[in-house]
Design a protein around this motif. Structure first.
Motif, PDB file in Angstrom:
ATOM      1  N   ASP A 366       0.815  -1.218   0.000  1.00 46.05           N
ATOM      2  CA  ASP A 366       0.000   0.000   0.000  1.00 46.05           C
ATOM      3  C   ASP A 366       0.843   1.260   0.000  1.00 46.05           C
ATOM      4  N   GLY A 367       2.128   1.109   0.224  1.00 48.62           N
ATOM      5  CA  GLY A 367       3.001   2.270   0.186  1.00 48.62           C
ATOM      6  C   GLY A 367       3.129   2.809  -1.226  1.00 48.62           C
ATOM      7  N   GLY A 368       3.366   4.097  -1.334  1.00 53.03           N
ATOM      8  CA  GLY A 368       3.540   4.694  -2.654  1.00 53.03           C
ATOM      9  C   GLY A 368       2.964   6.091  -2.729  1.00 53.03           C
ATOM     10  N   GLN A 369       2.800   6.546  -3.944  1.00 54.86           N
ATOM     11  CA  GLN A 369       2.358   7.906  -4.214  1.00 54.86           C
ATOM     12  C   GLN A 369       0.860   7.911  -4.520  1.00 54.86           C
ATOM     13  N   TYR A 370       0.133   8.846  -3.890  1.00 56.12           N
ATOM     14  CA  TYR A 370      -1.317   8.930  -4.056  1.00 56.12           C
ATOM     15  C   TYR A 370      -1.715  10.326  -4.515  1.00 56.12           C
ATOM     16  N   TRP A 371      -2.823  10.383  -5.296  1.00 52.69           N
ATOM     17  CA  TRP A 371      -3.449  11.646  -5.699  1.00 52.69           C
ATOM     18  C   TRP A 371      -4.953  11.531  -5.474  1.00 52.69           C
ATOM     19  N   CYS A 372      -5.610  12.655  -5.418  1.00 50.14           N
ATOM     20  CA  CYS A 372      -7.069  12.656  -5.404  1.00 50.14           C
ATOM     21  C   CYS A 372      -7.577  13.807  -6.259  1.00 50.14           C
ATOM     22  N   ARG A 373      -8.796  13.676  -6.712  1.00 53.83           N
ATOM     23  CA  ARG A 373      -9.507  14.756  -7.388  1.00 53.83           C
ATOM     24  C   ARG A 373     -10.993  14.554  -7.128  1.00 53.83           C
ATOM     25  N   ALA A 374     -11.805  15.527  -7.521  1.00 53.23           N
ATOM     26  CA  ALA A 374     -13.241  15.459  -7.240  1.00 53.23           C
ATOM     27  C   ALA A 374     -14.036  15.814  -8.495  1.00 53.23           C
ATOM     28  N   GLU A 375     -15.291  15.366  -8.503  1.00 57.21           N
ATOM     29  CA  GLU A 375     -16.192  15.703  -9.604  1.00 57.21           C
ATOM     30  C   GLU A 375     -17.593  15.909  -9.065  1.00 57.21           C
ATOM     31  N   ARG A 376     -18.396  16.647  -9.840  1.00 61.58           N
ATOM     32  CA  ARG A 376     -19.801  16.856  -9.489  1.00 61.58           C
ATOM     33  C   ARG A 376     -20.563  17.320 -10.713  1.00 61.58           C
ATOM     34  N   GLY A 377     -21.899  17.263 -10.594  1.00 59.80           N
ATOM     35  CA  GLY A 377     -22.756  17.833 -11.616  1.00 59.80           C
ATOM     36  C   GLY A 377     -22.971  16.952 -12.824  1.00 59.80           C
ATOM     37  N   THR A 378     -23.924  17.389 -13.662  1.00 60.15           N
ATOM     38  CA  THR A 378     -24.215  16.756 -14.944  1.00 60.15           C
ATOM     39  C   THR A 378     -24.380  17.855 -15.984  1.00 60.15           C
ATOM     40  N   PRO A 379     -23.514  17.919 -16.991  1.00 61.36           N
ATOM     41  CA  PRO A 379     -22.356  17.047 -17.233  1.00 61.36           C
ATOM     42  C   PRO A 379     -21.299  17.194 -16.147  1.00 61.36           C
ATOM     43  N   VAL A 380     -20.421  16.184 -16.071  1.00 59.47           N
ATOM     44  CA  VAL A 380     -19.467  16.113 -14.969  1.00 59.47           C
ATOM     45  C   VAL A 380     -18.436  17.232 -15.082  1.00 59.47           C
ATOM     46  N   TYR A 381     -18.167  17.860 -13.919  1.00 62.66           N
ATOM     47  CA  TYR A 381     -17.129  18.878 -13.823  1.00 62.66           C
ATOM     48  C   TYR A 381     -16.053  18.336 -12.881  1.00 62.66           C
ATOM     49  N   TYR A 382     -14.768  18.321 -13.345  1.00 60.41           N
ATOM     50  CA  TYR A 382     -13.663  17.775 -12.573  1.00 60.41           C
ATOM     51  C   TYR A 382     -12.782  18.883 -12.021  1.00 60.41           C
TER      52      TYR A 382
END
Length: 713
Positions: A366-382
């Motif tokens: 499980d060690g390593g490099q992680y990222w996150c991002r988010a989305e919402r709405g229709t059409p999808v906005y990132y």
């Protein structure tokens, strides 16, 4: 004779005239008050009998209607109360002197004409329910009479003394209604000529309702929105139908758009869309419009947000413990989150509905490099990807652990709790911190607990104390996190706060808030599935394995069920292989030291030939012993061939010919070692008479090191 007769006639004539004059002088006069030409039924009429005598105390008054005597009194007034139509007639009064019955007189006649009092009639135009802002007309008519001979008054809710409106001319009263105007209305007229009033009208009911309220909502509900996101405004009117919708923006009183549907969509928000919006409905029937809706502010931001990725751990995470990643976004709400490992690859992302991602039992992989991002709405906005976060995993326990008293991950409200940072040596400089959904990350000293050195005490728990707790040093080191759940229910599960070691027993108990039930039977569940039903209220797993990890809770048939708690299982360390390797290496080192001393001694005695022979034999035996007991490991990179001292006058021992290889220890994996082959050379030195030990100040004692790889990490 004739003259005397004439005198008598004249005297009688004069007497008659005098008597007639006196009779006319004493004749009573009958008057009516009020002196109206037309009397309405229900009025009060007063008849007054007047005559010129200075006193009326000696007279008796008789009252007649036509020839019927109505009343006898000593008063010259006769009152007719609530006169009726059938009392219309001629009225007289007759007076008689109480001292002389021969002195009496009749009054003149008065005629009373009584008619039914006219009744006012009130009409409401329009009829039915009214709405605020609409115009209503109250029309007052006097039955059987023209409108010009009356003055009109309108009354509300039975108060006939205070009219809400009066008019000398108009019989119609029009006004714009509000809800306060609801009530019962009446009217009546007052005749101009004699101020006589009509009967009051029957009441009409005016019901005024507020105009239907328009409600404006925004989808999505969060604010701000970002450039390019889609926004839909929705205008809802609960009552009536067939509305047309008008849309307003900014300070303009003119609608910017009108539609037959109740939605207005901005498909790609831009800076110019940032403003205040509201709506209203119109239609062809009453009510013809709605109220204006509430106003909503649409805020538009041009910059795409970038989340911040954090971890519940400061520093390396211990194998088997949980790790929680948090993707923090300050901008509005409505986000769903994506998590990437090693690469920013949409194809390999993990999606969560919340801003946290939990690795329940962390391993080396499980060690390593992680990222996150988010989305919402229709059409999808990132959003943008967050900065990378490295997760390091170690098998070494942190120097400090968070101890919970009373133990267990679940607690009842109003209970007390003590959280203590206990270290292997000392815990000075460590503080208790926590993460909750409401407060995010905060210290015990921020108000939710009291601090005593490295201990945090909570005197009365509440559900807001539910969260992740850990110890953190001033330098940023942190202990393993502990999950604490506080419930206002009647049942909790008593489970360990720290991971359980494989092979150990585990006992789970169902605990109850007072009053405790007499029946302790409880059901125990793992990941939502029933495991056991125990009459004692506790269950035991005698030998815990990795497969026992999961979410556990218990349930009582009367008290209800507890919250869920995650139980982690960590692997047991392989102590046998480690001890065997250390013992083997130790024997090898001792053997080499003894062998070296022995050879030095023999060289000193000058037994060169024998020594050479024994050297070969001992080297062969040394190899055999190395095979049995293990090789002396030299830390890689610390000892090199050029570091080995050469032959000099102070030493007769030479260490040479370094070799490397692998030794395999069953159960411990492969171990990379460096070992030395010992070769002894002799140099004659006739001057040396004392025995010397081949240990000098330059002798290097290498560090023994075992490099292991645990399979499966």
């Amino acid at each position: 004779m004739e003259f005397r007769s004439l005198s008598v006639i004249l005297l009688l004539s004069s007497l008659v005239q005098n008597l007639h004059a006196q009779a006319h002088y004493f004749k009573p006069v009958l008057t009516v008050w009020p002196d109206w030409p037309q009397i309405f039924s229900g009025e009060t009429i007063t008849l007054r009998c007047s005559f010129p005598k200075p006193s009326v105390t000696h007279w008796t008054f008789y009252w007649y209607r036509e020839s019927t005597r109505l009343h006898r009194s000593d008063d010259n007034l006769y009152i007719l109360k609530h006169i009726k139509v059938d009392q219309s007639s001629k009225y007289y009064c007759y007076i008689s002197n109480k001292q002389s019955q021969r002195e009496s007189y009749w009054s003149n006649a008065v005629t009373l004409t009584v008619t039914e009092r006219p009744k006012a009639s009130l009409t409401l135009v329009p009829t039915g329910q009214m709405f605020s802002g609409e115009n209503v007309t109250l029309r007052c008519d006097i039955q059987g009479h023209t409108g010009t001979e009356w003055r009109y008054s309108w009354y509300k809710d039975g108060d006939s003394n205070r009219p809400v409106h009066s008019s000398d001319v108009k019989r119609e009263y029009s006004f714009s209604v509000v809800e306060f105007d609801s009530g019962k209305y009446t009217c009546r007229g007052e005749r101009r000529s004699d101020s006589q009033r009509s009967e009051i009208s029957d009441a009409v009911i005016l019901i005024v309702s507020a105009l239907p309220r328009a409600t404006l909502t925004v989808d999505p509900r969060w604010s701000p929105v970002f450039t390019g996101e889609s926004v839909t405004l929705k205008c809802e009117i609960q009552s009536h139908s067939n509305w047309r919708y008008q849309w307003y923006k900014g300070s303009s009183g003119t609608a910017v758009s009108q539609s037959q549907i109740n939605t207005f969509t901005i498909r790609s928000a831009a800076d110019q869309d940032q403003d205040q919006f509201w709506c209203r409905g119109e239609r062809n029937y009453r009510p013809s419009s709605s109220q204006y809706s509430n106003r909503v502010n649409l805020s538009v931001e041009a910059e795409t947000p970038k989340p911040e990725l954090t971890s519940s751990h400061k520093g390396a995470a211990l194998i088997g413990n949980p790790v929680v990643l948090y993707c923090k976004l300050d901008q509005s709400a409505g986000w769903k989150f994506y998590w990437s490992k090693h690469t920013q690859s949409p194809e390999n992302e993990t999606k969560t509905e919340t801003h946290s991602y939990t690795i329940s039992s962390v391993s080396v992989s499980d060690g390593g490099q992680y990222w996150c991002r988010a989305e919402r709405g229709t059409p999808v906005y990132y959003t943008h990807y967050s900065d990378a976060l490295w997760i390091n995993v170690t098998g070494v326990s942190p120097p400090v652990s968070l101890m919970v008293s009373p133990g267990g991950t679940q607690h009842f409200i109003t209970d007390s709790l003590s959280l203590n940072c206990e270290g292997q040596s000392h815990s000075a400089g460590w503080r208790v911190r926590r993460y909750t959904h409401s407060e995010k990350v905060s210290d015990c000293s921020s108000g939710w607990g009291s601090v005593t050195r490295s201990t945090c005490n909570i005197s009365s728990l509440s559900t807001s104390h539910t969260g992740v707790y850990w110890c953190e040093s001033e330098s940023g080191e942190s202990s393993n996190p502990v999950n604490i759940t506080v419930t206002n229910g009647d049942v909790i599960l008593d489970s360990p706060v720290h991971p359980v070691t494989e092979g150990d027993p585990l006992t789970l108990r169902c605990l109850y808030h007072d009053p405790k039930p007499s029946n302790l039977t409880a059901e125990f569940y793992k990941n939502g599935s029933l495991l056991q039903t125990q009459t004692t209220g506790e269950m035991t797993i005698r030998t815990v394995s990795k497969s026992d990890e999961g979410l556990y809770h218990c349930k009582h048939p009367e008290k209800g069920e507890s919250p869920q708690s995650w139980i982690s299982v960590r692997a047991a360390e392989s102590a046998v292989g480690l001890v065997g390797a250390v013992v083997g290496v130790s024997f090898a080192v001792l053997f080499i030291i003894l062998l070296t001393l022995l050879w030095c001694y023999r060289i000193k005695k000058g037994h060169k030939l024998h020594t050479n022979q024994m050297s070969e034999q001992k080297q062969r035996e040394s190899g055999a012993e190395d095979t049995q007991l293990g090789h002396a490991a030299v830390q890689a990179g610390q000892t090199r061939r050029e570091d080995i001292p050469e032959w000099d006058s102070q030493s007769e021992c030479i260490y040479s010919n370094l070799h490397s290889g692998k030794a395999t220890d069953v159960g411990a994996g492969s171990m990379e070692i460096i070992y030395a082959e010992v070769e002894v050379k002799m140099k004659k030195n006739s001057k040396t008479k004392h025995e010397k030990v081949c240990v000098s100040a330059d002798t290097v004692y290498s560090e023994l090191k075992q490099n292991r790889e645990t399979k499966g990490l």
